[in-house]
Scaffold this motif. Structure first.
Motif, PDB file in Angstrom:
ATOM      1  N   GLY A 179       4.089   2.887  16.595  1.00 24.04           N
ATOM      2  CA  GLY A 179       5.298   3.556  17.065  1.00 24.04           C
ATOM      3  C   GLY A 179       6.525   2.681  17.075  1.00 24.04           C
ATOM      4  N   ASP A 180       6.422   1.437  16.602  1.00 25.44           N
ATOM      5  CA  ASP A 180       7.563   0.525  16.563  1.00 25.44           C
ATOM      6  C   ASP A 180       8.506   0.925  15.437  1.00 25.44           C
ATOM      7  OD1 ASP A 180       8.805  -1.860  17.637  1.00 25.44           O
ATOM      8  OD2 ASP A 180       8.252  -2.866  15.778  1.00 25.44           O
ATOM      9  N   LYS A 181       9.710   0.379  15.468  1.00 28.13           N
ATOM     10  CA  LYS A 181      10.699   0.751  14.453  1.00 28.13           C
ATOM     11  C   LYS A 181      10.263   0.366  13.049  1.00 28.13           C
ATOM     12  CE  LYS A 181      13.582  -3.294  15.280  1.00 28.13           C
ATOM     13  NZ  LYS A 181      14.798  -3.789  15.876  1.00 28.13           N
ATOM     14  N   THR A 182       9.469  -0.708  12.893  1.00 31.16           N
ATOM     15  CA  THR A 182       9.013  -1.065  11.549  1.00 31.16           C
ATOM     16  C   THR A 182       8.004  -0.043  11.031  1.00 31.16           C
ATOM     17  OG1 THR A 182       7.416  -2.594  12.526  1.00 31.16           O
ATOM     18  CG2 THR A 182       9.473  -3.541  11.698  1.00 31.16           C
ATOM     19  N   MET A 183       7.180   0.502  11.912  1.00 31.82           N
ATOM     20  CA  MET A 183       6.247   1.553  11.497  1.00 31.82           C
ATOM     21  C   MET A 183       7.022   2.803  11.093  1.00 31.82           C
ATOM     22  SD  MET A 183       3.175   3.373  13.600  1.00 31.82           S
ATOM     23  CE  MET A 183       2.034   4.469  12.759  1.00 31.82           C
ATOM     24  N   LEU A 184       8.003   3.171  11.893  1.00 29.62           N
ATOM     25  CA  LEU A 184       8.807   4.347  11.583  1.00 29.62           C
ATOM     26  C   LEU A 184       9.616   4.151  10.300  1.00 29.62           C
ATOM     27  CD1 LEU A 184       9.988   5.190  15.202  1.00 29.62           C
ATOM     28  CD2 LEU A 184       8.119   6.230  13.914  1.00 29.62           C
ATOM     29  N   ALA A 185      10.126   2.953  10.102  1.00 34.86           N
ATOM     30  CA  ALA A 185      10.869   2.665   8.872  1.00 34.86           C
ATOM     31  C   ALA A 185       9.942   2.750   7.663  1.00 34.86           C
ATOM     32  CB  ALA A 185      11.517   1.282   8.951  1.00 34.86           C
ATOM     33  N   THR A 186       8.706   2.286   7.801  1.00 35.88           N
ATOM     34  CA  THR A 186       7.741   2.362   6.703  1.00 35.88           C
ATOM     35  C   THR A 186       7.403   3.807   6.376  1.00 35.88           C
ATOM     36  OG1 THR A 186       6.834   0.212   7.343  1.00 35.88           O
ATOM     37  CG2 THR A 186       5.473   1.572   5.918  1.00 35.88           C
ATOM     38  N   ILE A 187       7.218   4.633   7.386  1.00 41.27           N
ATOM     39  CA  ILE A 187       6.975   6.065   7.161  1.00 41.27           C
ATOM     40  C   ILE A 187       8.158   6.666   6.405  1.00 41.27           C
ATOM     41  CG2 ILE A 187       6.810   8.327   8.290  1.00 41.27           C
ATOM     42  CD1 ILE A 187       5.214   6.891  10.530  1.00 41.27           C
ATOM     43  N   THR A 188       9.365   6.342   6.862  1.00 31.57           N
ATOM     44  CA  THR A 188      10.574   6.862   6.233  1.00 31.57           C
ATOM     45  C   THR A 188      10.659   6.465   4.768  1.00 31.57           C
ATOM     46  OG1 THR A 188      11.714   6.771   8.361  1.00 31.57           O
ATOM     47  CG2 THR A 188      13.091   6.909   6.409  1.00 31.57           C
ATOM     48  N   LEU A 189      10.364   5.214   4.466  1.00 35.26           N
ATOM     49  CA  LEU A 189      10.407   4.747   3.080  1.00 35.26           C
ATOM     50  C   LEU A 189       9.322   5.406   2.234  1.00 35.26           C
ATOM     51  CD1 LEU A 189      11.060   0.969   3.741  1.00 35.26           C
ATOM     52  CD2 LEU A 189      12.580   2.516   2.491  1.00 35.26           C
ATOM     53  N   ALA A 190       8.133   5.597   2.786  1.00 42.44           N
ATOM     54  CA  ALA A 190       7.020   6.169   2.031  1.00 42.44           C
ATOM     55  C   ALA A 190       7.239   7.637   1.689  1.00 42.44           C
ATOM     56  CB  ALA A 190       5.711   5.984   2.792  1.00 42.44           C
ATOM     57  N   VAL A 191       8.107   8.309   2.434  1.00 40.08           N
ATOM     58  CA  VAL A 191       8.429   9.699   2.113  1.00 40.08           C
ATOM     59  C   VAL A 191       9.094   9.772   0.747  1.00 40.08           C
ATOM     60  CG1 VAL A 191       9.959  11.625   2.737  1.00 40.08           C
ATOM     61  CG2 VAL A 191       8.570  10.529   4.488  1.00 40.08           C
ATOM     62  N   ARG A 192       9.897   8.757   0.435  1.00 41.68           N
ATOM     63  CA  ARG A 192      10.719   8.807  -0.773  1.00 41.68           C
ATOM     64  C   ARG A 192      10.277   7.851  -1.879  1.00 41.68           C
ATOM     65  NH1 ARG A 192      15.544  10.494  -0.959  1.00 41.68           N
ATOM     66  NH2 ARG A 192      16.243   8.588  -1.949  1.00 41.68           N
ATOM     67  N   GLU A 193       9.504   6.847  -1.551  1.00 41.26           N
ATOM     68  CA  GLU A 193       9.171   5.798  -2.514  1.00 41.26           C
ATOM     69  C   GLU A 193       7.666   5.781  -2.796  1.00 41.26           C
ATOM     70  OE1 GLU A 193      11.574   4.029  -3.916  1.00 41.26           O
ATOM     71  OE2 GLU A 193      13.161   4.773  -2.613  1.00 41.26           O
ATOM     72  N   ASP A 194       7.271   5.005  -3.799  1.00 39.47           N
ATOM     73  CA  ASP A 194       5.871   4.821  -4.149  1.00 39.47           C
ATOM     74  C   ASP A 194       5.110   4.265  -2.946  1.00 39.47           C
ATOM     75  OD1 ASP A 194       3.684   4.369  -6.275  1.00 39.47           O
ATOM     76  OD2 ASP A 194       3.941   2.363  -5.365  1.00 39.47           O
ATOM     77  N   TRP A 195       4.000   4.899  -2.584  1.00 37.32           N
ATOM     78  CA  TRP A 195       3.287   4.510  -1.367  1.00 37.32           C
ATOM     79  C   TRP A 195       2.706   3.101  -1.456  1.00 37.32           C
ATOM     80  CZ3 TRP A 195      -1.766   3.043  -0.861  1.00 37.32           C
ATOM     81  CH2 TRP A 195      -2.625   3.310  -1.933  1.00 37.32           C
ATOM     82  N   PHE A 196       2.146   2.745  -2.612  1.00 39.06           N
ATOM     83  CA  PHE A 196       1.512   1.440  -2.736  1.00 39.06           C
ATOM     84  C   PHE A 196       2.553   0.323  -2.664  1.00 39.06           C
ATOM     85  CE2 PHE A 196      -0.495  -2.103  -5.060  1.00 39.06           C
ATOM     86  CZ  PHE A 196      -1.627  -2.250  -4.278  1.00 39.06           C
ATOM     87  N   GLY A 197       3.655   0.481  -3.390  1.00 39.12           N
ATOM     88  CA  GLY A 197       4.733  -0.510  -3.338  1.00 39.12           C
ATOM     89  C   GLY A 197       5.326  -0.624  -1.948  1.00 39.12           C
ATOM     90  N   THR A 198       5.452   0.515  -1.269  1.00 40.99           N
ATOM     91  CA  THR A 198       5.975   0.513   0.101  1.00 40.99           C
ATOM     92  C   THR A 198       5.010  -0.206   1.036  1.00 40.99           C
ATOM     93  OG1 THR A 198       7.177   2.576  -0.271  1.00 40.99           O
ATOM     94  CG2 THR A 198       6.729   1.974   2.019  1.00 40.99           C
ATOM     95  N   TRP A 199       3.726   0.045   0.880  1.00 39.14           N
ATOM     96  CA  TRP A 199       2.729  -0.601   1.736  1.00 39.14           C
ATOM     97  C   TRP A 199       2.747  -2.117   1.545  1.00 39.14           C
ATOM     98  CZ3 TRP A 199      -2.862  -1.637   0.245  1.00 39.14           C
ATOM     99  CH2 TRP A 199      -3.569  -2.192   1.322  1.00 39.14           C
ATOM    100  N   ILE A 200       2.671  -2.560   0.298  1.00 34.11           N
ATOM    101  CA  ILE A 200       2.655  -3.994   0.026  1.00 34.11           C
ATOM    102  C   ILE A 200       3.977  -4.633   0.458  1.00 34.11           C
ATOM    103  CG2 ILE A 200       2.503  -5.762  -1.781  1.00 34.11           C
ATOM    104  CD1 ILE A 200      -0.160  -4.347  -1.122  1.00 34.11           C
ATOM    105  N   GLY A 201       5.089  -3.995   0.099  1.00 39.63           N
ATOM    106  CA  GLY A 201       6.404  -4.542   0.442  1.00 39.63           C
ATOM    107  C   GLY A 201       6.649  -4.606   1.937  1.00 39.63           C
ATOM    108  N   SER A 202       6.265  -3.552   2.654  1.00 34.80           N
ATOM    109  CA  SER A 202       6.485  -3.556   4.107  1.00 34.80           C
ATOM    110  C   SER A 202       5.629  -4.619   4.785  1.00 34.80           C
ATOM    111  CB  SER A 202       6.210  -2.173   4.703  1.00 34.80           C
ATOM    112  OG  SER A 202       4.856  -1.808   4.563  1.00 34.80           O
ATOM    113  N   THR A 203       4.421  -4.811   4.282  1.00 33.41           N
ATOM    114  CA  THR A 203       3.555  -5.860   4.832  1.00 33.41           C
ATOM    115  C   THR A 203       4.150  -7.236   4.557  1.00 33.41           C
ATOM    116  OG1 THR A 203       1.612  -4.433   4.573  1.00 33.41           O
ATOM    117  CG2 THR A 203       1.215  -6.801   4.826  1.00 33.41           C
ATOM    118  N   ILE A 204       4.601  -7.458   3.326  1.00 35.30           N
ATOM    119  CA  ILE A 204       5.221  -8.746   2.978  1.00 35.30           C
ATOM    120  C   ILE A 204       6.469  -8.983   3.829  1.00 35.30           C
ATOM    121  CG2 ILE A 204       6.495  -9.984   1.168  1.00 35.30           C
ATOM    122  CD1 ILE A 204       4.546  -8.663  -0.860  1.00 35.30           C
TER     123      ILE A 204
END
Length: 193
Positions: free
Chosen positions: A120-145
């Motif tokens: 529920g932190d802002k980084t989790m919410l930002a990741t959800i927001t990005l994954a709505v519009r962007e490639d999920w795998f790239g978003t997952w790896i990028g958000s983790t990095i």
């Protein structure tokens, strides 16, 4: 995929600056080896952000014809993240003490603490927001990095400079970046660009 990776790395790195998780990372680094703290953070972040991109991916597929309005909502969310960043996030004395006195292995203590802190932190919410519009795998790896890099920076800076971080500069810079991302998303969703 690479665009999603770079974008999510940058956005989550900025989102993590000044976040409570960075304060937790510095606190854990005073008790455990930096390597163990980074491994724990990476494992927890990878799990939380995998769930986040899953949520975002399925929302995006369900509402594909509503990409414009979704972009506007995402832009507004980024403006909220900017305000949240300006409001600040502090580690209470009780949370700092729990981080210092965590029992069990360093990896387990850090991993569980970060996993729970990120739900529920802002980084989790930002990741959800990005994954709505962007490639999920790239978003997952990028958000983790992005998150691990920001927390590694906190550990390094904390070890070198102690607790004398330029908090206002970090806070205002992160908020400004969120405003820029938010305005761009709103403009794109409204068809202005």
């Amino acid at each position: 995929m690479l665009d999603a990776l770079w974008l999510s790395t940058a956005v989550i790195f900025v989102a993590e600056l000044g976040d409570k998780s960075q304060l937790m990372a510095m606190t854990f680094a005073t008790r455990y080896r930096a390597r163990d703290v980074l491994i724990g953070i990476t494992a927890a972040t990878a799990l939380v952000h995998l769930a986040s991109v899953g949520i975002g991916y399925f929302i995006g597929n369900s509402f594909e014809k509503y990409q414009g309005p979704i972009a506007v909502v995402a832009g507004v969310a980024f403006l909220v993240f900017a305000a949240w960043t300006l409001r600040g996030d502090e580690l209470t004395d009780d949370e700092a003490e729990k981080a210092k006195n965590a029992n069990g292995s360093a990896l387990f203590a850090v991993g569980v603490a970060f996993f729970l802190a990120e739900l529920g932190d802002k980084t989790m919410l930002a990741t959800i927001t990005l994954a709505v519009r962007e490639d999920w795998f790239g978003t997952w790896i990028g958000s983790t990095i992005g998150m691990v890099a920001a927390d590694a920076l906190a550990i390094l800076v904390g070890a070198v400079l102690g607790r004398h971080l330029p908090e206002k500069l970090i806070k205002y810079g992160a908020a400004a970046a969120f405003v820029v991302f938010g305005v761009l998303l709103i403009a794109e969703g409204a068809g202005w660009v």
